[in-house]
Design an enzyme around this catalytic site. Structure first.
Site, PDB file in Angstrom:
ATOM      1  CB  THR A   1      19.386  62.065  21.986  1.00  0.00           C
ATOM      2  OG1 THR A   1      18.599  61.327  22.922  1.00  0.00           O
ATOM      3  CG2 THR A   1      18.479  62.624  20.914  1.00  0.00           C
TER       4      THR A   1
ATOM      5  CE1 TYR B   1      20.294  58.143  30.525  1.00  0.00           C
ATOM      6  CE2 TYR B   1      22.107  58.551  29.016  1.00  0.00           C
ATOM      7  CZ  TYR B   1      20.773  58.271  29.229  1.00  0.00           C
ATOM      8  OH  TYR B   1      19.930  58.100  28.163  1.00  0.00           O
TER       9      TYR B   1
ATOM     10  CE  LYS C   1      18.710  61.367  29.948  1.00  0.00           C
ATOM     11  NZ  LYS C   1      19.417  61.450  28.637  1.00  0.00           N
TER      12      LYS C   1
END
Length: 301
Positions: free
Chosen positions: A47, A141, A169
């Site tokens: 992000t 992740y 995650k």
């Protein structure tokens, strides 16, 4: 070693029209997150547009993040979890970024599945094995939509056996896989955290036994995302559902024309920053702007 639980923000990187990093805007964003009650921050994730940042820019972002977190911790006595993005499709670089996170004093390094290379499951394991040897807690992740490779639950179980691997995650988008991870990986390692990488799946994942969220929407509303997460963790599903369904239109709109383009536009509507992104990303289309604005209005944000 801090237990990873709660609401953590995957921070955007504010930018100016000329695509330079707005460092003071980033500092203000971190302050708003901390004042909004967030449990942790994640600079330099996807992000954050990290693939487009230079290492000098990344170093300055790390410096600012820790200045604000340490000042907040000193003033309030509240521990803030700081996870630094440390992903790369080059294992040697990922190890180097993990070393940087360790030197900076981060609570963990977020290591994404190597992207574009499309390694085998054994290659994925070896990648995380190398990162685990750095000695900093590692958050795995898993996001097949960006890497094109899913981490099989059996592989994740093997990775979780490594020293220093503390959490995942989970952004596969597959709730069945997430429940398998909780049952098998967390079942074998009770202290292992399973954290949502999708805002819309925070409530169902916690209800199934998960531990929190790395949120994009909390860039806009840390207070509500934190309240939702804590209510779910405390078993107050009525309150958690109320907030979840209030925010549901925004959960969708925050990705309507990509990430972080959509959330940056929302933040610009709020007046927190400009909607600027760095190429190859471009600002959202007019049709997406209308969807985002309508969602904010519907959610009373």
């Amino acid at each position: 070693m801090a237990k990873f639980v709660g609401a953590m923000t995957a921070l955007v990187t504010p930018m100016h029209e000329d695509e330079s990093v707005d460092y003071e805007g980033f500092r203000a964003l971190v302050k708003r997150q901390l004042e909004g009650g967030i449990d942790g921050i994640l600079p330099l994730g996807t992000t954050a547009e990290t693939p487009t940042l230079t290492e000098d820019e990344e170093d300055e972002i790390i410096k600012i993040a820790f200045e604000e977190v340490r000042a907040f911790e000193k003033a309030t006595g509240k521990k803030i979890l700081v996870t630094l993005g440390a992903g790369s499709n080059c294992t040697r670089d990922a190890v180097r970024y993990c070393e940087r996170a360790k030197k900076a004093g981060a609570d963990a390094a977020l290591v994404v599945t190597p992207y574009y290379n499309k390694p085998s499951q054994e290659g994925i394991f070896k990648h995380f094995e190398a990162c685990s040897k750095v000695g900093i807690p590692i958050v795995v992740y898993n996001i097949q939509g960006r890497t094109s490779v899913n981490i099989a639950t059996e592989t994740l179980l093997k990775i979780a056996d490594l020293p220093n691997v503390i959490a995942v995650k989970e952004a596969s988008g597959n709730i069945n896989q997430m429940m398998d991870v909780i049952a098998k990986v967390k079942g074998a390692h009770p202290d292992f955290s399973v954290i949502s990488g999708d805002d819309g799946l925070t409530l169902p994942l916690i209800a199934a036994g998960g531990d929190g969220v790395f949120s994009v929407v909390s860039n806009y509303t840390p207070e509500l995302v934190t309240a939702l997460t804590h209510a779910a963790l405390e078993g107050d599903l009525k309150k958690a559902r109320e907030i979840h369904y209030r925010l549901l239109p925004f959960f969708k709109a925050a990705f309507v024309d990509g990430n972080p383009t959509s959330i940056k536009y929302a933040l610009s509507v709020k007046g927190d920053m400009k909607p600027c992104v760095r190429l190859p990303l471009v600002e959202v289309k007019d049709s997406a702007k209308a969807v985002i604005e309508a969602a904010l209005k519907e959610c009373n944000l």
